[in-house]
Design a protein around this motif. Structure first.
Motif, short mmCIF file in Angstrom:
data_model
loop_
_atom_site.label_atom_id
_atom_site.label_comp_id
_atom_site.label_asym_id
_atom_site.label_seq_id
_atom_site.Cartn_x
_atom_site.Cartn_y
_atom_site.Cartn_z
N ILE A 1 0.85 -1.20 0.00
CA ILE A 1 0.00 0.00 0.00
C ILE A 1 0.88 1.25 0.00
O ILE A 1 0.65 2.19 -0.77
N GLU A 2 1.89 1.25 0.87
CA GLU A 2 2.75 2.43 1.01
C GLU A 2 3.93 2.41 0.04
O GLU A 2 4.37 3.44 -0.43
N LYS A 3 4.43 1.23 -0.25
CA LYS A 3 5.61 1.12 -1.14
C LYS A 3 5.31 0.09 -2.21
O LYS A 3 5.25 -1.11 -1.95
N SER A 4 5.12 0.56 -3.43
CA SER A 4 4.76 -0.32 -4.53
C SER A 4 5.90 -1.26 -4.89
O SER A 4 7.08 -0.95 -4.67
N MET A 5 5.54 -2.41 -5.42
CA MET A 5 6.54 -3.35 -5.95
C MET A 5 6.87 -2.91 -7.38
O MET A 5 6.00 -2.90 -8.25
N VAL A 6 8.12 -2.51 -7.58
CA VAL A 6 8.54 -1.97 -8.87
C VAL A 6 9.77 -2.72 -9.35
O VAL A 6 10.72 -2.90 -8.60
N TYR A 7 9.74 -3.19 -10.58
CA TYR A 7 10.96 -3.70 -11.19
C TYR A 7 11.08 -3.10 -12.58
O TYR A 7 10.13 -3.07 -13.35
N THR A 8 12.29 -2.57 -12.85
CA THR A 8 12.50 -1.80 -14.07
C THR A 8 13.74 -2.27 -14.80
O THR A 8 14.57 -3.01 -14.27
N THR A 9 13.84 -1.81 -16.03
CA THR A 9 15.05 -2.01 -16.83
C THR A 9 15.30 -0.73 -17.62
O THR A 9 14.36 0.05 -17.85
N ARG A 10 16.54 -0.50 -17.98
CA ARG A 10 16.91 0.71 -18.70
C ARG A 10 16.37 0.65 -20.12
O ARG A 10 16.55 -0.32 -20.84
N THR B 1 13.11 13.41 -13.78
CA THR B 1 12.67 12.02 -13.88
C THR B 1 11.18 11.98 -14.20
O THR B 1 10.44 12.93 -13.90
N LEU B 2 10.77 10.87 -14.81
CA LEU B 2 9.34 10.60 -15.01
C LEU B 2 8.94 9.29 -14.35
O LEU B 2 7.81 8.83 -14.53
N ASN B 3 9.87 8.69 -13.59
CA ASN B 3 9.52 7.49 -12.83
C ASN B 3 8.55 7.87 -11.71
O ASN B 3 8.82 8.79 -10.92
N ILE B 4 7.44 7.18 -11.63
CA ILE B 4 6.39 7.56 -10.69
C ILE B 4 6.87 7.50 -9.24
O ILE B 4 6.64 8.45 -8.47
N PRO B 5 7.56 6.43 -8.80
CA PRO B 5 8.04 6.42 -7.40
C PRO B 5 9.00 7.57 -7.09
O PRO B 5 8.94 8.16 -6.00
#
Length: 643
Positions: A63-72, A200-204
């Motif tokens: 709820i407070e910290k989303s699960m995020v996995y990214t790549t360049r 940045t445009l990363n939502i977190p």
């Protein structure tokens, strides 16, 4: 299964994208194979989405910290763009809604589109549409979201204009595409501005920097950026004044209308604002703009729906109105209320659009409600599922729409305590809209389903593959709102929220008022269109000017047409004249000078040796005289004067 789905959620949008590619490249000649493969892919996505929902809703920390996995994606000095997946209760809820409605629409289309020459293409477009929306939902980056945002717009163009041999369908597709481009231009400027401001445009990352936005930008500038960015959601979610494309989108096949209006394109704007609501909350002026646009649109569209006569057009304006409710909730800083209504609205709006499709299918395309009547006798499944949807949108308890609509009314009422000048009028508009919604929905129900039977009509119930989605959606239209019951300790609001959880006490007075307004709207429709105790024609006469304004949609389309023909075309003619006579005149003038100079100078190159010898001799004489007499004497000799 759950862990696999959580770490491979990228498969959810990929599978329908594979279906699109497979149909377009391989399966197109075989309609049954195309539809079967498409349904299998979206069904698999639905199962994976269910696993993700279970995984997310058993992990409160998300709820407070989303699960995020990214790549360049790509990078250069001063710019880094990542792409990735973002899982939290909000995106999980959207995965459930989009995959459920997309699956049911594809099953329904087996019956509705049977025999259509473009059957395979239709399923290819549906698959691409679902893939685009699912990609948008899972995006962890606003640029990535913008790419899928534009793909959603492309799919809407393809599906609204699917029957391209009809002029009306072609024009509606172009209208939708061009109108939303106006908003998307503002969205693109807003995204570029956010990149320049925050880097940045990363939502977190944006969420972390938004708390101390004063370190990057002034409140006034951020307000302006967010208002410009909000133009994108205004266009995509059919908010005033860019709402005009949405009712015309009815020209596409009815399953498309259900998909667009319930779970994909139009809710994309609401979802985007919800995703970056943390930015809007930092600058109240931007929040007020969202609330005012949403509240006004809800009321404005409801007044238009009062007088429309085409079944799908009435539903279209009800969609615009309900989207206004969602935006109003976001403007009141409530992600919970907005997303809750988005979810319940998907159930009953998809139900009613598919129900309208069953009616049109049975009546061979008749769309005007006054050409219908007595359908409940021959189409009981369609009738009673449609009635359930109408009761839900009207806000009758315990159906889904009651709980989500009252949640919006409650948050707007609470917001009015802090900013009464903004939210108090919006609260009253929302209450009036609740009454209007119940009235126009049951005007349609009583006229089309329970009115006098038309002997020229020969309706028949829809086949099983069209009835099954209606039954499933009717079920969720009844119970779908129970996850947000105000008495639950950890209901919808505990999971889908922004900030600390605040368990609001039920406002029984407000509940009672909203139910009374809904019942009053239904009863008035009953008196006018079923019992005939009040003559609708006399009412229309009495409110002549207002009735005409509503029926002609306040002439917004005509105003835009006039603006396009007189202002845009007029400016085009002026600029054409400037281009023709000034810009081209300058260029042509320079060319004329060059040609004239060339015409004179060409006499110096005759190719005659005697002429060249004479010129050389004269030049030598002149130079000799110059040196012999000096410059002053030389001038006197040739010009006269002097001693």
């Amino acid at each position: 299964m759950v862990e696999f789905a959580m770490h491979n959620a990228w498969l959810i949008p990929l599978l329908p994208a594979i279906a699109f590619a497979a149909i377009a490249l391989l399966l197109w000649p075989w309609p049954k194979a195309s539809s079967t493969f498409s349904i299998l892919m979206i069904l698999t996505s639905f199962v994976l989405a269910l696993a993700v929902v279970y995984g997310v809703y058993t992990q409160p920390e998300l709820i407070e910290k989303s699960m995020v996995y990214t790549t360049r994606w790509f990078s250069m000095p001063g710019l880094r763009i990542d792409v990735g997946i973002m899982l939290d209760p909000t995106s999980a809820m959207m995965l459930w809604v989009v995959t459920l409605v997309a699956l049911l629409v594809q099953i329904y289309s087996l019956g509705y589109m049977e025999g259509d020459p473009g059957f395979s293409s239709f399923y290819a477009y549906l698959s691409l549409f679902a893939a685009s929306m699912l990609g948008l939902v899972l995006s962890s980056n606003l640029l990535q979201m913008f790419v899928f945002w534009e793909l959603v717009g492309l799919c809407s163009y393809l599906l609204i204009g699917f029957w391209f041999y009809k002029d009306s369908a072609r024009e509606a597709a172009k209208k939708a595409f061009i109108t939303t481009r106006v908003g998307d231009f503002g969205l693109l400027i807003g995204l570029l501005s956010l990149q320049l401001i925050f880097g940045t445009l990363n939502i977190p990352e944006l969420a972390e920097k938004a708390v101390n936005f004063q370190n990057y930008v002034s409140a006034e500038t951020l307000t302006l950026v967010l208002v410009v960015l909000f133009l994108g959601p205004i266009g995509k979610s059919g908010q005033f004044p860019l709402h005009v494309w949405l009712p015309d989108a009815m020209e596409g096949p009815t399953p498309v209308s259900a998909l667009i209006h319930a779970a994909t394109m139009v809710v994309a704007g609401v979802y985007l604002v919800g995703r970056i609501l943390f930015l809007f909350k930092e600058v109240p002026a931007a929040m007020h703009v969202v609330a005012i646009i949403g509240g006004f649109t809800a009321f404005f569209a409801a007044t238009i729906a009062l007088t429309q006569t085409e079944m799908k057009r009435i539903l279209a304006y009800s969609t615009v109105s309900q989207l206004g409710y969602m935006m109003l909730a976001l403007g009141a800083a409530s992600l919970t209320a907005s997303m809750f209504h988005l979810m319940t609205h998907a159930y009953f709006k998809a139900l009613m659009f598919l129900g309208a499709g069953s009616v049109l299918h049975a009546l061979h395309g008749k769309a005007h409600i006054h050409e219908m009547g007595g359908l409940y006798k021959k189409m009981p499944w369609t009738t009673w599922t449609f009635v359930i949807g109408a009761l839900a949108i009207a806000g009758i308890p315990p159906l889904a729409g009651f709980w989500s609509k009252d949640e919006i009314l409650l948050v707007v009422k609470e917001a009015a305590h802090e900013a009464p000048g903004i939210y108090t009028p919006l609260f009253w508009l929302a209450l009036i809209t609740a009454f209007l919604t119940a009235f126009y929905m049951f005007r349609q129900v009583f006229t089309a389903f329970f009115g006098p039977e038309k002997p020229e009509n020969h309706p028949h119930e829809a086949p099983w593959n069209m009835r099954l989605p209606l039954i499933i959606l009717a079920f969720f239209s009844i119970v779908g709102g129970w996850v947000g019951l105000p008495w639950l300790e950890k209901g919808f609001g505990y999971w889908v929220r922004m900030g600390e959880f605040h368990h609001a006490e039920p406002d029984y007075v407000l509940m009672g008022v909203s139910v009374l307004l809904a019942l009053a709207g239904i009863y008035l429709a009953y008196l006018m269109y079923l019992k005939k105790a009040i003559d609708p024609d006399k009412v229309a006469e009495k409110f002549g000017v207002l009735y005409k304004l509503s029926y002609h949609k306040y002439y917004i389309d005509e105003i835009y047409l006039w603006f396009n023909q007189m202002v845009v075309d007029g400016m085009g003619k002026i600029l054409y004249w400037v281009d023709l006579y000034i810009v081209d005149g300058i260029v042509n003038g320079i060319g004329a000078i060059t040609r004239g100079s060339g015409a004179v100078l060409r006499y110096t190159t005759t190719g005659n040796l005697q002429t060249y010898a004479l010129v050389i001799f004269m030049v030598i004489v002149i130079i000799t005289l110059y040196f012999a007499f000096g410059d002053a004497s030389f001038a006197s000799l040739f010009l006269g004067g002097g001693k």
